[in-house]
Design an enzyme around this catalytic site. Structure first.
Site, mmCIF file in Angstrom:
data_model
loop_
_atom_site.group_PDB
_atom_site.id
_atom_site.type_symbol
_atom_site.label_atom_id
_atom_site.label_comp_id
_atom_site.label_asym_id
_atom_site.label_seq_id
_atom_site.Cartn_x
_atom_site.Cartn_y
_atom_site.Cartn_z
ATOM 1 C CB THR A 22 -0.847 0.010 1.308
ATOM 2 O OG1 THR A 22 -1.654 -1.148 1.328
ATOM 3 C CG2 THR A 22 -1.708 1.234 1.444
ATOM 4 N N GLY A 30 -9.871 -3.881 2.266
ATOM 5 C CA GLY A 30 -8.917 -3.896 3.372
ATOM 6 C C GLY A 30 -9.077 -2.696 4.283
HETATM 7 N N1 ASP Z 1 -3.210 -3.053 3.819
HETATM 8 C C1 ASP Z 1 -3.495 -3.559 2.515
HETATM 9 C C2 ASP Z 1 -4.732 -4.410 2.572
HETATM 10 O O1 ASP Z 1 -4.879 -5.189 3.490
HETATM 11 C C3 ASP Z 1 -2.416 -4.349 1.871
HETATM 12 C C4 ASP Z 1 -1.000 -4.093 2.278
HETATM 13 O O2 ASP Z 1 -0.659 -2.997 2.678
HETATM 14 O O3 ASP Z 1 -0.168 -5.007 2.188
HETATM 15 O O4 ASP Z 1 -5.508 -4.322 1.662
#
Ligand code: ASP
Length: 313
Positions: A166, A196
């Site tokens: 992200t 998410g």
């Molecule tokens: N936080 C993001 C999600 O769970 C993905 C990530 O940052 O790895 O969609």
């Protein structure tokens, strides 16, 4: 003036700082910085080139929060638009809502004049297919869209290894206003419609001029369940110094360790422009730029174990 970002924000942080130097607002800077990350096809976890869901569809989540007014806008499970951060901003500015998802978000994007485009790049498609072919029998793959028990494949495909990422941007402008922005394609091979932490205000994103701001990357389910970004700001409100506020928000994840033993990363900024970042993974870094620096500087994140091996993320 300051901008703090996750390390994949490198392609956008100088442009974001230029916006501030030219008198732009924290909101303008966050949007400008994140748009460049969304357009970077090399980034497999944000915008164009993001790894798709189980069915091969790129579904994007994003949010933006204005620390001056506490207004926010967000989109989730959005398909076919390269800049979810800009659509999230329009949700904040044009609607009496905070979050739009799926077809409603797409309808709104069209209404606001955003152009549709294909976001699945050849490279991301190859990565997606390779994993599917390893984890799912050939006979099943042909009819995956019609598969009545798609859920059975999610765990197997998604976790070998887990793939996500992200971009986080936090900015404080010359007037002291703070903004936080987050954008992601979420977890690769996720169940269609999975949203998410990134578009959920309080989970992956929070900003309040009076105290500070925080944003997350990592296993979103953890930040959703613990309200991680809001926790950092609440600990600031309770009077904890920035480093302690971040540590406490990370320690809150201990309670989830057996359920979700994943990676969590936080970037944080307090109202006086102090910054810090946290991770339960060793050697994690973040970047920042001030009004006085010409290049982004990289700093280590404070390591805060959250109780289990980080199997995913
Ligand atoms: N936080 C993001 C999600 O769970 C993905 C990530 O940052 O790895 O969609």
């Amino acid at each position: 003036m300051i901008i703090v970002a996750s390390s994949n924000g490198k392609v956008g942080i100088s442009a974001a700082m230029r916006v501030l130097r030219n008198g732009g607002s924290a909101i303008d800077a966050v949007e400008a910085g994140i748009r460049l990350v969304e357009s970077n096809p090399q980034d497999k976890t944000v915008g164009l080139g993001g790894i798709p869901n189980l069915l091969g569809e790129v579904e994007l989540d994003a949010s933006i929060m204005d620390g001056q007014t506490l207004a926010a806008g967000a989109v989730g499970a959005l398909q076919g638009y390269e800049h979810p951060i800009s659509i999230a901003r329009k949700v904040m500015e044009e609607l009496p809502h905070v979050l739009l998802v799926g077809s409603g978000a797409e309808r709104f994007a069209a209404e606001m004049g955003f152009d549709r485009r294909e976001l699945l790049t050849e490279e991301a498609k190859e990565v997606w297919e390779e994993r599917l072919h390893k984890a799912i029998p050939e006979t099943m793959l042909a009819n995956l869209k019609e598969e009545p028990a798609l859920r059975q494949w999610v765990k197997r495909v998604r976790e070998s290894p887990w793939a996500g990422g992200t971009v986080n941007f936090l900015a404080q402008d010359a007037d002291g206003n703070i903004c936080a922005g987050v954008s992601t394609s979420g977890q690769g091979w996720k169940y269609p419609g999975r949203v998410g932490d990134s578009p959920l205000i309080g989970a992956g994103n929070y900003a309040d001029n009076r105290y500070g701001a925080a944003a997350c990357t990592g296993l979103g389910e953890m930040a959703i369940l613990a309200g991680t970004a809001r926790s950092v700001v609440l600990y600031l409100k309770m009077g904890l110094p920035l480093e302690e506020a971040g540590r406490q928000a990370m320690k809150d994840l201990h309670a989830l360790a057996s359920l979700y033993p994943g990676t969590m990363n936080i970037v944080a900024l307090d109202k006086d422009g102090r910054h810090a970042a946290f991770s339960n993974r060793e050697e994690a870094v973040y970047i920042y730029m001030t009004g006085e620096t010409d290049e982004p500087e990289e700093l280590p994140r404070v390591l805060v174990p959250t109780g289990e091996n980080n199997r995913r993320g």
